[in-house]
Design an enzyme around this catalytic site. Structure first.
Site, PDB file in Angstrom:
ATOM      1  N   SER A   8     153.452  83.998 123.221  1.00 50.11           N
ATOM      2  CA  SER A   8     154.265  84.420 121.459  1.00 50.11           C
ATOM      3  C   SER A   8     154.660  85.693 121.555  1.00 50.11           C
ATOM      4  O   SER A   8     155.618  86.238 122.999  1.00 50.11           O
ATOM      5  CB  SER A   8     153.264  83.930 120.647  1.00 50.11           C
ATOM      6  N   ASP A  57     157.931  73.015 119.702  1.00 54.13           N
ATOM      7  CA  ASP A  57     156.718  74.338 119.618  1.00 54.13           C
ATOM      8  C   ASP A  57     158.434  75.194 119.249  1.00 54.13           C
ATOM      9  O   ASP A  57     159.393  74.993 119.310  1.00 54.13           O
ATOM     10  CB  ASP A  57     157.200  75.174 120.732  1.00 54.13           C
ATOM     11  N   HIS A  82     152.970  75.212 120.637  1.00 53.07           N
ATOM     12  CA  HIS A  82     152.771  76.694 120.523  1.00 53.07           C
ATOM     13  C   HIS A  82     151.785  76.812 121.641  1.00 53.07           C
ATOM     14  O   HIS A  82     150.850  76.836 121.890  1.00 53.07           O
ATOM     15  CB  HIS A  82     152.433  77.738 119.419  1.00 53.07           C
TER      16      HIS A  82
END
Ligand SMILES: *[C@@H]1O[C@H](CO)[C@@H](O)[C@H](O)[C@H]1NC(C)=O
Ligand SMILES: *[C@@H]1O[C@H](CO)[C@@H](O)[C@H](O)[C@H]1NC(C)=O
Ligand SMILES: *[C@@H]1O[C@H](CO)[C@@H](O)[C@H](O)[C@H]1NC(C)=O
Ligand SMILES: *[C@@H]1O[C@H](CO)[C@@H](O)[C@H](O)[C@H]1NC(C)=O
Ligand SMILES: *[C@@H]1O[C@H](CO)[C@@H](O)[C@H](O)[C@H]1NC(C)=O
Length: 496
Positions: A179, A431, A456
């Site tokens: 991320s 995602d 994710h």
């Protein structure tokens, strides 16, 4: 969809799921197709030591010599001084122990790579607060919360580790992150290639800035996930906004809706209604991000494939407004009440509000300006255009700063990054952040790995019996590249 909804989405912390016995057929398939190191095995015990390193608050100016303690974790059970490596997690916007807990991949590959694991906390998060309790007090105290300062912290920390840990000075470091942490891992390799031989940037939306990707792509992917999980699901959600608007035109309707959704605090005005819709939108977004193939715990415990579960309640868009919101309630309950503990639904409670999100809110108002929009046609949300001017006003009101929307591109190169080397960009098709990620190979050494069934940064999570084959393949490819970088490093050492 207000700004509030989308500011904090990078906060994707996911707890490892409970171990589940592996079906025999899957087991057979696995051992046939994958190296033994990827066969599911008991969860690794995460044993680490906690350390602090004195960092300069300002790496780039000479007016102040003030320092703070940056926290970092070390796990060296599998580290070998001969031919080993050091995996360095570039911490993102939260407590580093969360990330350590949720990056099982590093623990799973430590033995194979003879690796020491280091998890470095990002300044202004967790315990690494430059001004302690005053860190978020005002824009003067927040002034040193930038990605550049954070990357400089990582560089200084690596220098320190090389100097102080015997055997570490001649070892290859590899940056790893997911991320925003993945964004930092990639940028770290670009800016400090002398400190790391490569980077694994998982679910890193490094192009979710300016107009590098269309602003609507994020919510379109959320919508696609819901469509995959139930053909009428997006249409039902799209109609729910109108149903809520119609119902809340008068006091009776506000009461009815509050009852139907079992809200802890009844709605009283149109501001509450907007907040409710933002909160529901955020819930659908979060569900898309953590649509994992097994039971997991993302602040709230969730079933396997939670979006599918949600969409079971959202099969019919053509029911009365009252029935529709009752169905929406059942769907929300999957997210907020899977454990059966919730007594009512609390719209003040969001994933982001629980995590002390001030730092990210400030970053989004300065460097991390990510344009998002919806049109209600290609996505299932109410139309909302991207309005930088309004965004800037909101930021000024909240933090007394104005965003610099193009700075990240000037600083890190935007789409012109082909001169860099040795970065893996991995993305899951489920995602929403993959929309701003790199999903095509840029060069032989800037590699994109896509995971069709991945949400994710699924690849950074610990091995699980229910992992789809595609994530196992992604992980084995990632290890292959890392081993290559390590071999190249030792090869060039010998030549010196
Ligand atoms: C990390 O995991 C440990 C062990 O499961 C748990 O006790 C701890 O609360 C977790 N910490 C965070 C910040 O997630
Ligand atoms: C209030 O709204 C409800 C729900 O839409 C509707 O059934 C009712 O007729 C409205 N009442 C008045 C007084 O407008
Ligand atoms: C949550 O689930 C429990 C157990 O099924 C139930 O008793 C409770 O009413 C639910 N809470 C809400 C808000 O629906
Ligand atoms: C709702 O959540 C907020 C924020 O966590 C909390 O302060 C409040 O007490 C909660 N309200 C109820 C009724 O649970
Ligand atoms: C990028 O190249 C590698 C190596 O050839 C390949 O394994 C991978 O599938 C490619 N990625 C994409 C997204 O095509």
């Amino acid at each position: 969809m207000g700004r509030r909804v989308l500011l904090l989405l990078l906060m994707a912390f996911v707890m490892p799921g409970a171990p589940i016995p592996e079906p025999l057929a899957v087991k057979a398939l696995r051992s046939q197709r994958l190296s033994s190191s990827f066969i599911s095995r008991p969860a690794v015990v995460m044993k680490y030591t906690i350390h602090y390193f004195q960092q300069k608050i300002d790496h780039f100016g000479f007016k102040t010599d003030k320092t703070f303690n940056q926290r970092y974790l070390i796990a060296n059970q599998h580290w070998k001084k001969e031919g080993g490596s050091i995996l360095f997690y570039t911490g993102n916007e939260g407590d580093i122990i969360w990330f350590c807990n949720n990056t099982g991949f590093m623990w799973d590959v430590a033995e194979e790579l003879k690796a020491m694991l280091v998890f470095a906390e990002h300044r202004y998060y967790g315990e690494s607060l430059p001004y302690g309790a005053n860190s978020f007090k005002d824009s003067r105290h927040l002034n040193y919360l930038t990605s550049e300062q954070a990357l400089a912290d990582y560089a200084e920390l690596i220098r320190h580790l090389k100097v102080t840990i015997p055997g570490a000075e001649n070892q290859p470091f590899i940056a790893v992150g997911g991320s925003y942490g993945g964004v930092l891992a990639a940028w770290f390799r670009m800016k400090y290639p002398h400190f790391v031989v490569g980077a694994l940037a998982a679910s890193a939306p490094i192009w979710q800035f300016e107009d590098m990707v269309p602003c609507g792509v994020f919510m379109e992917i959320v919508t696609t996930d819901f469509r995959r999980s139930g053909p009428n699901c997006p249409e039902t959600i799209r109609r729910s906004w109108e149903a809520i608007n119609r119902l809340t035109r008068n006091g009776t309707g506000l009461h009815l809706l509050s009852e139907a959704l079992h809200l802890c605090v009844p709605l009283t005005n149109s501001q509450d209604v907007q907040h409710l819709k933002d909160w529901i939108s955020e819930t659908w977004v979060n569900l898309a991000m953590v649509d994992y193939p097994y039971e997991s715990n993302f602040l709230q415990p969730l079933p396997a494939w939670p979006v599918k579960m949600v969409c079971q309640y959202l099969k019919n868009p053509h029911v009365s407004d009252t029935q529709l919101v009752k169905n929406i309630f059942k769907a929300l309950n999957v997210y907020y009440n899977y454990s059966g503990q919730a007594r009512c639904l609390n719209t003040s409670e969001t994933t982001s509000s629980r995590l002390g999100s001030q730092g990210w809110s400030y970053q989004a108002c300065t460097e991390m300006v990510m344009p998002f929009c919806t049109n209600g046609i290609d996505d299932m949300f109410e139309p909302h255009s991207w309005d930088l001017k309004k965004y800037s006003e909101d930021c000024y009101r909240q933090w007394n700063v104005r965003p610099r929307a193009s700075w990240v591109t000037s600083m890190y190169g935007g789409k012109d990054i082909s001169s860099h080397t040795n970065i893996i960009f991995s993305n899951g098709d489920l995602d929403p952040w993959s929309g701003g990620g790199i999903t095509k190979n840029i060069s032989d050494t800037l590699v994109a790995i896509t995971i069709p069934e991945g949400a994710h940064h699924l690849d950074l999570r610990a091995n699980n019996a229910f992992d789809p084959m595609t994530v196992l393949l992604a992980r084995s490819l990632e290890v292959k590249y890392m081993k290559q970088w390590i071999r190249d490093f030792y090869g060039s050492l010998r030549k010196k």
